[in-house]
Design a protein around this motif. Sequence first.
Motif, PDB file in Angstrom:
ATOM      1  N   GLU A  74       0.834  -1.210   0.000  1.00 43.93           N
ATOM      2  CA  GLU A  74       0.000   0.000   0.000  1.00 43.93           C
ATOM      3  C   GLU A  74       0.869   1.260   0.000  1.00 43.93           C
ATOM      4  N   PHE A  75       1.925   1.257   0.800  1.00 42.15           N
ATOM      5  CA  PHE A  75       2.833   2.406   0.845  1.00 42.15           C
ATOM      6  C   PHE A  75       3.449   2.638  -0.530  1.00 42.15           C
ATOM      7  N   TRP A  76       3.985   1.581  -1.141  1.00 42.33           N
ATOM      8  CA  TRP A  76       4.669   1.738  -2.423  1.00 42.33           C
ATOM      9  C   TRP A  76       3.697   2.083  -3.545  1.00 42.33           C
ATOM     10  N   ALA A  77       2.451   1.677  -3.441  1.00 42.37           N
ATOM     11  CA  ALA A  77       1.463   2.008  -4.468  1.00 42.37           C
ATOM     12  C   ALA A  77       1.182   3.506  -4.495  1.00 42.37           C
ATOM     13  N   SER A  78       1.296   4.158  -3.345  1.00 38.69           N
ATOM     14  CA  SER A  78       1.015   5.591  -3.290  1.00 38.69           C
ATOM     15  C   SER A  78       2.290   6.445  -3.294  1.00 38.69           C
ATOM     16  N   ALA A  79       3.450   5.806  -3.390  1.00 36.70           N
ATOM     17  CA  ALA A  79       4.710   6.552  -3.383  1.00 36.70           C
ATOM     18  C   ALA A  79       4.906   7.276  -4.710  1.00 36.70           C
ATOM     19  N   GLU A  80       5.571   8.422  -4.636  1.00 38.54           N
ATOM     20  CA  GLU A  80       5.843   9.204  -5.843  1.00 38.54           C
ATOM     21  C   GLU A  80       7.345   9.432  -5.954  1.00 38.54           C
ATOM     22  N   LEU A  81       7.923   9.143  -7.108  1.00 43.38           N
ATOM     23  CA  LEU A  81       9.339   9.339  -7.323  1.00 43.38           C
ATOM     24  C   LEU A  81       9.599  10.819  -7.567  1.00 43.38           C
ATOM     25  N   VAL A  82      10.504  11.407  -6.788  1.00 46.15           N
ATOM     26  CA  VAL A  82      10.844  12.810  -6.931  1.00 46.15           C
ATOM     27  C   VAL A  82      12.339  12.872  -7.252  1.00 46.15           C
ATOM     28  N   VAL A  83      12.654  13.409  -8.442  1.00 48.05           N
ATOM     29  CA  VAL A  83      14.045  13.529  -8.856  1.00 48.05           C
ATOM     30  C   VAL A  83      14.444  14.994  -8.693  1.00 48.05           C
ATOM     31  N   PRO A  84      15.517  15.242  -7.914  1.00 46.17           N
ATOM     32  CA  PRO A  84      15.940  16.638  -7.712  1.00 46.17           C
ATOM     33  C   PRO A  84      16.361  17.277  -9.040  1.00 46.17           C
ATOM     34  N   ALA A  85      16.098  18.561  -9.137  1.00 49.17           N
ATOM     35  CA  ALA A  85      16.490  19.290 -10.330  1.00 49.17           C
ATOM     36  C   ALA A  85      18.013  19.370 -10.427  1.00 49.17           C
TER      37      ALA A  85
END
Length: 81
Positions: A68-79
């Motif tokens: 459930e945690f990983w299903a709602s996780a969002e990948l954020v790549v730093p600029a």
Amino acid sequence: MHTVVVTVGERELKEGDMDHEDTMLVKRRLPDRRRGETNWARVDALTDQEIEAAVADDPDAPPLLDEEFWASAELVVPAGR
């Protein structure tokens, strides 16, 4: 035996420094770090279910990251710079 030398400021204390009132040389035995008390055979024998149950019973452990945690996780790549 390992020796711990107490330092004052930048100067390491030596036996001859004991003449001064504000200095102290401390020696103590440190535990042998090469040999711990962990029963690794017992740890290796634990099943995933036993580990999960132990974590769930430990109030100080953070929650396990489930599907459930990983299903709602969002990948954020730093600029880039």
